[in-house]
Write an enzyme that holds these catalytic residues in place. Structure first.
Site: not given
Length: 308
Positions: A61, A145, A186
């Site tokens: 990331e 995301k 994440c």
């Protein structure tokens, strides 16, 4: 009782080799970050320490910039990718996309380009975005995301991505010649519905670039990956930046690959490192045959989150 097995993929899983780059030396100089990332991609593609040449390579990331909500607007790039429409890398405004495309083509591997801050050229909103390239260097998939990292643990860490980022609204996966792969980034891993939907849509492997911190990393990094793997009987992997205690954000590291039974196949330490794992095609089938939860779910009692 009604049952609903997971959707059948377009093709069976084939054994392949996965490489995770736990990238270090991510500083304020974007061109240097990109050059270093490219150098390590080339190194990973060689299959070091007797490892086979990987079929797919993963970056962490925010590999092209420091991690932090104040940095995202500064380092954001226009990508302009639309799923299903051919993308012209040569005319891309994104220097990161151009580098990743060239690296995938030069190494002849699939490449998951971690994530970068992306600015939508239509409305100016900023996203934390993962891009994917085939061995010819074509940009073929993208994931924004979905769940933003907004947490406040008193006395330990406060972080709010929503101060500058917008959450994505699309569940993303892509097909290779060896597997269907689901994407997340994440904090997405804390929401099991995303992994459930990907698995029921036929994904064999879930890969989430991520950057857990020194508070949540020791507690939940391994736990969440093993949980998503066991819940859905798929391979699960997260790729972290290396830990840099001189940076503003201290990543946990420990990039990891987990099999459908929850066994950790490979794990990095804290520093810059490349880890490899062989993904065996028979493990999913054996796991699902022995513990057949995919055909034992009670959708007459509770909802199937993969169905609208």
């Amino acid at each position: 009782m009604t049952t609903m097995p997971i959707l059948t993929p377009q093709f069976p899983l084939k054994s392949f080799t996965l490489a995770l780059i736990q990238l270090g030396r991510i500083g304020s100089n974007k061109p240097e970050n990109l050059k270093h990332a490219r150098d390590i991609i080339v190194k990973a593609a060689q299959g070091l320490n007797n490892a086979k040449k990987p079929d797919i390579i993963v970056l962490p990331e925010c590999f092209n910039s420091p991690y932090g909500h104040t940095h995202f607007p500064v380092y954001a790039e226009n990508i302009g990718f639309t799923p299903g429409i051919s993308y012209d890398v040569a005319s891309s405004q994104s220097e990161s996309v151009k580098m990743l495309s060239a690296a995938a083509k030069a190494t002849g591997t699939w490449l998951i380009g971690g994530s970068i801050p992306e600015r939508d050229e239509t409305d100016g909103k900023i996203y934390n975005t993962c891009t994917v390239y085939n061995p010819a260097g074509d940009l073929i998939a993208m994931h924004r995301k979905i769940h933003l990292f907004d947490i406040d643990i008193p006395g330990k860490i406060t972080f709010k991505e929503s101060e500058t980022l917008t959450g994505g609204a699309t569940i993303s996966s892509f097909d290779t010649n060896f597997a269907r792969i689901g994407l997340g980034i994440c904090y997405d891993i804390r929401f099991p519905e995303l992994a459930m939907i990907a698995a029921r849509q036929g994904c064999h492997v879930l890969i989430y670039p991520g950057a857990f911190n020194m508070t949540t990393g020791p507690l939940h990094w391994e736990l969440l990956q093993r949980s998503r793997a066991v819940d859905n009987q798929v391979f699960m992997s997260m790729c972290s930046p290396a830990r840099d205690l001189n940076a503003g954000y201290h990543a946990w590291g420990h990039s990891m690959i987990v099999d459908p039974m929850g066994k950790v196949l490979a794990e990095a330490g804290e520093g810059e490192e490349i880890v490899y794992a062989d993904i065996a095609a028979n493990i999913i089938e054996e796991t699902r045959a022995g513990i057949p939860v995919t055909v034992q779910r009670r959708f007459d009692v509770y909802k199937d989150v993969s169905q609208k």
